[in-house]
Design a protein around this motif. Structure first.
Motif, PDB file in Angstrom:
ATOM      1  N   MET A   1       0.826  -1.041   0.024  1.00 46.40           N
ATOM      2  CA  MET A   1       0.052  -0.061   0.027  1.00 46.40           C
ATOM      3  C   MET A   1       0.949   1.138  -0.106  1.00 46.40           C
ATOM      4  O   MET A   1       0.477   2.180  -0.849  1.00 46.40           O
ATOM      5  N   ARG A   2       1.930   1.095   0.777  1.00 51.28           N
ATOM      6  CA  ARG A   2       2.743   2.376   0.731  1.00 51.28           C
ATOM      7  C   ARG A   2       3.479   2.602  -0.691  1.00 51.28           C
ATOM      8  O   ARG A   2       3.723   3.666  -1.012  1.00 51.28           O
ATOM      9  N   VAL A   3       3.690   1.663  -1.592  1.00 50.28           N
ATOM     10  CA  VAL A   3       4.028   1.825  -2.864  1.00 50.28           C
ATOM     11  C   VAL A   3       3.160   2.472  -3.750  1.00 50.28           C
ATOM     12  O   VAL A   3       3.557   3.497  -4.416  1.00 50.28           O
ATOM     13  N   PHE A   4       1.902   2.281  -3.497  1.00 55.89           N
ATOM     14  CA  PHE A   4       0.915   2.838  -4.264  1.00 55.89           C
ATOM     15  C   PHE A   4       0.747   4.028  -3.883  1.00 55.89           C
ATOM     16  O   PHE A   4       0.630   5.240  -5.079  1.00 55.89           O
ATOM     17  N   TRP A   5       0.906   4.769  -2.676  1.00 50.67           N
ATOM     18  CA  TRP A   5       0.876   6.121  -2.352  1.00 50.67           C
ATOM     19  C   TRP A   5       2.293   6.708  -2.734  1.00 50.67           C
ATOM     20  O   TRP A   5       2.142   7.949  -3.300  1.00 50.67           O
ATOM     21  N   PHE A   6       3.277   6.043  -2.653  1.00 53.92           N
ATOM     22  CA  PHE A   6       4.406   6.637  -3.060  1.00 53.92           C
ATOM     23  C   PHE A   6       4.535   7.092  -4.596  1.00 53.92           C
ATOM     24  O   PHE A   6       4.823   8.030  -5.103  1.00 53.92           O
ATOM     25  N   LEU A   7       3.903   6.193  -5.525  1.00 51.40           N
ATOM     26  CA  LEU A   7       3.797   6.128  -6.884  1.00 51.40           C
ATOM     27  C   LEU A   7       2.849   7.176  -7.225  1.00 51.40           C
ATOM     28  O   LEU A   7       3.011   8.335  -8.276  1.00 51.40           O
ATOM     29  N   LEU A   8       1.606   7.468  -6.670  1.00 50.16           N
ATOM     30  CA  LEU A   8       0.634   8.398  -6.779  1.00 50.16           C
ATOM     31  C   LEU A   8       1.238   9.788  -6.507  1.00 50.16           C
ATOM     32  O   LEU A   8       0.915  10.713  -7.392  1.00 50.16           O
ATOM     33  N   LEU A   9       1.893  10.069  -5.348  1.00 51.48           N
ATOM     34  CA  LEU A   9       2.378  11.236  -4.938  1.00 51.48           C
ATOM     35  C   LEU A   9       3.563  11.572  -5.930  1.00 51.48           C
ATOM     36  O   LEU A   9       3.717  12.900  -6.450  1.00 51.48           O
ATOM     37  N   THR A  10       4.512  10.856  -6.417  1.00 47.15           N
ATOM     38  CA  THR A  10       5.463  11.077  -7.216  1.00 47.15           C
ATOM     39  C   THR A  10       4.606  11.639  -8.600  1.00 47.15           C
ATOM     40  O   THR A  10       5.377  12.481  -9.340  1.00 47.15           O
ATOM     41  N   MET A  11       3.590  10.720  -8.989  1.00 50.21           N
ATOM     42  CA  MET A  11       3.057  11.190 -10.362  1.00 50.21           C
ATOM     43  C   MET A  11       2.350  12.472 -10.288  1.00 50.21           C
ATOM     44  O   MET A  11       2.526  13.330 -11.019  1.00 50.21           O
ATOM     45  N   VAL A  12       1.860  12.914  -9.047  1.00 47.50           N
ATOM     46  CA  VAL A  12       1.216  14.375  -8.972  1.00 47.50           C
ATOM     47  C   VAL A  12       2.328  15.315  -8.999  1.00 47.50           C
ATOM     48  O   VAL A  12       1.973  16.350  -9.709  1.00 47.50           O
ATOM     49  N   VAL A  13       3.580  15.152  -8.323  1.00 48.36           N
ATOM     50  CA  VAL A  13       4.656  15.912  -8.345  1.00 48.36           C
ATOM     51  C   VAL A  13       5.193  16.330  -9.791  1.00 48.36           C
ATOM     52  O   VAL A  13       5.299  17.448 -10.286  1.00 48.36           O
TER      53      VAL A  13
END
Length: 137
Positions: free
Chosen positions: A1-13
């Motif tokens: 789940m942490r990988v999902f949030w990390f990828l989502l945050l990276t994509m938004v940035v």
């Protein structure tokens, strides 16, 4: 789940950074505001429009093609020039037809140059000399 949030945050940035760079935020000037092009009429006003003038005509671009008012202005100018030429051609053709009709009724040669000698019955020049030949006197 942490990988999902990390990828989502990276994509938004990344998307935010690209958007700001393209729009011009953050002090970068990638897409600057440009003055809209204005039509300066290159068609001559002191003489008739020629083929080279039409070939050199470049209309300014707009967001969706060409500026309609500029195109209309250029086309109306060209239409007026063509109408004027058509009227002049018709006038000259009618004058030529009138001159030809009067020449047929009077029997004169429209293409006879001043000083030409009349042609004899055989189609040759009278006196045995060719047209334009000087007798040396």
């Amino acid at each position: 789940m942490r990988v999902f949030w990390f990828l989502l945050l990276t994509m938004v940035v990344v998307v935010t950074a690209v958007t700001l760079a393209v729009v011009g935020g953050g002090g970068s000037a990638v897409l600057q505001d440009v003055e809209p092009q204005r039509f300066t009429d290159p068609l001559p006003t002191t003489r008739p429009v020629g083929r080279a003038d039409v070939e050199a005509l470049r209309l300014p671009m707009a967001a969706r093609g060409y500026r309609m008012a500029d195109v209309d202005e250029a086309l109306s100018r060209l239409g007026a020039e063509l109408a004027e030429r058509d009227a002049r051609i018709a006038e000259l053709e009618s004058a030529l037809a009138g001159a030809q009709a009067s020449a047929v009724t009077t029997g004169t040669d429209l293409f006879k140059q001043p000083g030409d000698r009349p042609t004899g019955p055989g189609g040759g020049q009278m006196g045995g000399r060719a047209r334009g030949e000087d007798d040396g006197r």
